[in-house]
Design a protein around this motif. Structure first.
Motif, PDB file in Angstrom:
ATOM      1  N   ALA A 364     -15.130  -5.730  -0.301  1.00  6.69           N
ATOM      2  CA  ALA A 364     -15.323  -4.342   0.163  1.00  6.69           C
ATOM      3  C   ALA A 364     -13.946  -3.421  -0.073  1.00  6.69           C
ATOM      4  O   ALA A 364     -14.381  -2.103  -0.350  1.00  6.69           O
ATOM      5  N   HIS A 365     -13.047  -3.855  -0.431  1.00  6.39           N
ATOM      6  CA  HIS A 365     -11.881  -2.985  -0.766  1.00  6.39           C
ATOM      7  C   HIS A 365     -12.067  -2.506  -2.100  1.00  6.39           C
ATOM      8  O   HIS A 365     -12.634  -3.122  -3.179  1.00  6.39           O
ATOM      9  N   ALA A 366     -11.781  -0.959  -2.240  1.00  4.14           N
ATOM     10  CA  ALA A 366     -11.651  -0.314  -3.495  1.00  4.14           C
ATOM     11  C   ALA A 366     -10.945  -0.608  -4.710  1.00  4.14           C
ATOM     12  O   ALA A 366     -10.997  -0.263  -5.860  1.00  4.14           O
ATOM     13  N   TRP A 367      -9.825  -1.320  -4.339  1.00  2.00           N
ATOM     14  CA  TRP A 367      -8.688  -1.815  -5.123  1.00  2.00           C
ATOM     15  C   TRP A 367      -8.282  -0.784  -6.194  1.00  2.00           C
ATOM     16  O   TRP A 367      -8.355  -0.722  -7.471  1.00  2.00           O
ATOM     17  N   HIS A 394      -4.339 -12.410   6.731  1.00  2.00           N
ATOM     18  CA  HIS A 394      -3.037 -12.438   5.883  1.00  2.00           C
ATOM     19  C   HIS A 394      -2.829 -11.658   4.853  1.00  2.00           C
ATOM     20  O   HIS A 394      -1.665 -11.563   4.026  1.00  2.00           O
ATOM     21  N   PHE A 395      -3.786 -10.845   4.488  1.00  2.00           N
ATOM     22  CA  PHE A 395      -3.742  -9.791   3.499  1.00  2.00           C
ATOM     23  C   PHE A 395      -2.728  -8.445   4.096  1.00  2.00           C
ATOM     24  O   PHE A 395      -2.445  -8.275   5.284  1.00  2.00           O
ATOM     25  N   PRO A 396      -2.215  -7.779   2.987  1.00  2.00           N
ATOM     26  CA  PRO A 396      -1.433  -6.564   3.611  1.00  2.00           C
ATOM     27  C   PRO A 396      -2.270  -5.570   4.512  1.00  2.00           C
ATOM     28  O   PRO A 396      -3.412  -5.275   4.099  1.00  2.00           O
ATOM     29  N   SER A 397      -1.448  -4.765   5.251  1.00  2.00           N
ATOM     30  CA  SER A 397      -2.133  -4.104   6.075  1.00  2.00           C
ATOM     31  C   SER A 397      -2.970  -2.772   5.409  1.00  2.00           C
ATOM     32  O   SER A 397      -4.012  -2.253   5.775  1.00  2.00           O
ATOM     33  N   ARG A 401      -6.944  -1.672   5.577  1.00  2.00           N
ATOM     34  CA  ARG A 401      -7.251  -0.284   6.146  1.00  2.00           C
ATOM     35  C   ARG A 401      -8.301   0.340   5.121  1.00  2.00           C
ATOM     36  O   ARG A 401      -9.082   0.913   5.406  1.00  2.00           O
ATOM     37  N   GLY A 402      -7.869   0.225   3.840  1.00  2.00           N
ATOM     38  CA  GLY A 402      -8.497   1.035   2.807  1.00  2.00           C
ATOM     39  C   GLY A 402      -9.546   0.360   1.819  1.00  2.00           C
ATOM     40  O   GLY A 402      -9.261  -0.795   1.193  1.00  2.00           O
ATOM     41  N   THR A 403     -10.803   0.799   2.203  1.00  2.00           N
ATOM     42  CA  THR A 403     -11.769  -0.059   1.526  1.00  2.00           C
ATOM     43  C   THR A 403     -12.759   0.929   0.707  1.00  2.00           C
ATOM     44  O   THR A 403     -13.672   0.570   0.005  1.00  2.00           O
ATOM     45  N   ALA A 404     -12.474   2.199   0.972  1.00  2.00           N
ATOM     46  CA  ALA A 404     -13.337   3.391   0.379  1.00  2.00           C
ATOM     47  C   ALA A 404     -12.609   3.664  -1.019  1.00  2.00           C
ATOM     48  O   ALA A 404     -11.758   3.261  -1.383  1.00  2.00           O
ATOM     49  N   ALA A 405     -13.749   3.838  -1.953  1.00  2.00           N
ATOM     50  CA  ALA A 405     -13.325   4.152  -3.547  1.00  2.00           C
ATOM     51  C   ALA A 405     -12.376   5.433  -3.443  1.00  2.00           C
ATOM     52  O   ALA A 405     -12.856   6.136  -2.770  1.00  2.00           O
ATOM     53  N   PRO A 406     -11.555   5.381  -4.174  1.00  2.00           N
ATOM     54  CA  PRO A 406     -10.624   6.667  -4.274  1.00  2.00           C
ATOM     55  C   PRO A 406     -11.552   7.792  -4.744  1.00  2.00           C
ATOM     56  O   PRO A 406     -12.183   7.735  -5.744  1.00  2.00           O
ATOM     57  N   ASP A 407     -11.111   9.145  -4.120  1.00  2.00           N
ATOM     58  CA  ASP A 407     -11.551  10.277  -4.691  1.00  2.00           C
ATOM     59  C   ASP A 407     -10.919  10.897  -5.832  1.00  2.00           C
ATOM     60  O   ASP A 407      -9.583  11.128  -5.741  1.00  2.00           O
ATOM     61  N   PRO A 408     -11.279  10.849  -7.114  1.00  2.00           N
ATOM     62  CA  PRO A 408     -10.864  11.437  -8.221  1.00  2.00           C
ATOM     63  C   PRO A 408     -10.072  12.866  -8.049  1.00  2.00           C
ATOM     64  O   PRO A 408      -8.884  12.726  -8.595  1.00  2.00           O
TER      65      PRO A 408
END
Length: 462
Positions: A364-367, A394-397, A401-408
């Protein structure tokens, strides 16, 4: 994965039998490839590394390597086998046939490319390859029972990445200049290194230079070298990066950050293949292949007057575009598994498995930081789990928290935030060391020269 899912179904790891690498054939000499399959059954996922010469039998039978408890699957439905670095799928006379992408096999075999989807009943197997360096030999302890991909391994399962590597293999043996483009952390440097390793220059040097890491005056000296007495402090002759890469490959990372005046000088080197050290008069011929990389939109930089159009045409004879990780969904779990096994191996721990909530998080995370961010997140999870099961907690907070794709449109704002944080950290370090740049640089974990560049960049008072 958990011993029993909430819906009562066994985890897929109970239905997949690991292969024994010691029983496999030796990999072909010079092989670049290892292979995996991602096994997907309902909402359960597991990763199975393939072993050269060993059969993976899929079906309902108890002795199947991957068991499918479905009336639509035959007892021994299909076989997958890694032969000379290629994955071969064979339908074993199944009642319903074996789906390979858009085709159906019935009692026949077919070689499949990375990214292919093999299906039978509700089960899907996604074929993927791990690209390895030509000179890679896995250094494993004697009691280890599974080969570990090397530090520079690349998983190739996404169709766009498969196409990129097909082009790369054709391009690598040529002397052509290559431009690698893509977001930060997507793997541009590894692609550049593959160009070198797959080329006739593989035995020569692969020299890296980040064009954004130093100011113009220093960058020119690093590229061209200098003669003794060329400037204050030049107490001896020094060869530059152009000379150091002779008969090999020079990788110019972040070339979009190169000052305009140096772009003109680089263009002359590319056209004439000669260099003159600073303070010198003798031209030297160089035999260098150039690979450049950038995360900038160079045509936009040309329009803004920050990049030379003639240099762009000269370096972009062939352009390799590395897609961001959020567009390479088929590779997410493979990369996560690869990194988890590597970090566990480095600490002497057993190879961990991702629980269902961790799998959902990774998917789900946008990475936005791409492969680099995923690698760091998995390392964090392995350390925090301190055991064989990785869960979302166990993953970083920041990852949770961040799963949406970044806004260019927000990318510049993010850069501003990062730069402001870096600027504040540098100011604090200099203040803490009473204005001593050498001690401040040591505190920050960088060279004094890099610190001076940052001071100039942010217009700080030393």
């Amino acid at each position: 994965m958990s011993s029993r899912a909430p819906d009562g179904k066994p985890p897929l790891s109970e239905l997949v039998t690991e292969l024994d690498p010691e029983q496999g054939a030796a990999s072909p000499a010079g092989s670049l490839r290892g292979a995996y399959v991602v096994c997907k059954l309902d909402d359960r996922v597991d990763v199975l590394p393939l072993v050269e010469g060993q059969d993976v039998i899929v079906g309902r039978a108890e002795d199947a390597t991957v068991r499918v408890d479905s009336p639509r699957a035959s007892r021994h439905h299909a076989r997958l086998r890694l032969e000379d670095g290629a994955v071969v799928v064979t339908d074993l006379g199944s009642r319903n046939g074996t789906r390979v992408n858009a085709a159906v096999l019935r009692g026949e075999s077919r070689r499949v490319e990375s990214g292919s989807i093999v299906g039978m009943g509700p089960l899907e197997l996604i074929v993927a390859h791990t690209e390895r360096a030509l000179d890679y030999e896995a250094p494993l302890p004697e009691d280890d029972d599974e080969p570990l991909p090397s530090e520079d391994s690349i998983v190739v399962a996404d169709p766009a990445m498969t196409k990129l590597y097909q082009v790369l293999r054709r391009l690598a043996p040529t002397p052509s200049t290559v431009l690698v483009v893509g977001e930060t952390g997507a793997g541009k440097e590894i692609v550049a290194e593959r160009v070198h390793r797959m080329s006739p220059r593989a035995s020569g040097p692969f020299v890296r230079l980040n064009c954004a890491s130093m100011p113009e005056a220093l960058l020119e000296g690093e590229l061209f070298g200098h003669e003794r007495g060329a400037f204050t402090g030049a107490d001896r002759r020094r060869a530059g990066y152009f000379e150091a890469a002779n008969r090999g490959t020079l990788f110019l990372d972040e070339i979009g950050e190169m000052p305009l005046s140096l772009q003109a000088k680089l263009l002359r080197v590319l056209e004439n293949r000669t260099v003159t050290r600073l303070g010198g008069t003798q031209e030297m011929t160089i035999d260098v292949r150039f690979v450049c990389a950038t995360n900038r939109d160079l045509p936009a930089e040309i329009a803004a007057g920050r990049f030379r159009q003639d240099l762009y045409y000269r370096i972009s004879t062939f352009t390799l575009e590395v897609p961001p990780l959020r567009e390479r969904k088929a590779e997410l779990l493979l990369l996560a598994d690869l990194f988890a096994r590597r970090f566990a191996h480095e600490t002497g721990a057993p190879a961990p498995k991702l629980e269902r909530d961790a799998v959902a998080l990774v998917q789900a995370h946008a990475w936005p930081g791409n492969v680099r961010e995923l690698r760091n997140a998995i390392e964090h999870a392995v350390v925090m789990a301190n055991g064989p099961r990785l869960r979302a907690e166990h993953f970083p907070s920041a990852t949770r928290r961040g799963t949406a794709a970044p806004d260019p449109s927000q990318q510049q704002t993010i850069r501003d935030v990062v730069e402001e944080a870096e600027r504040s950290t540098i100011v604090a370090a200099i203040a803490a060391e009473g204005g001593n740049h050498a001690r401040a640089a040591k505190r920050l974990g960088m060279s004094r020269r890099a610190l001076l560049y940052k001071i100039a960049k942010y217009k700080l008072r030393g």
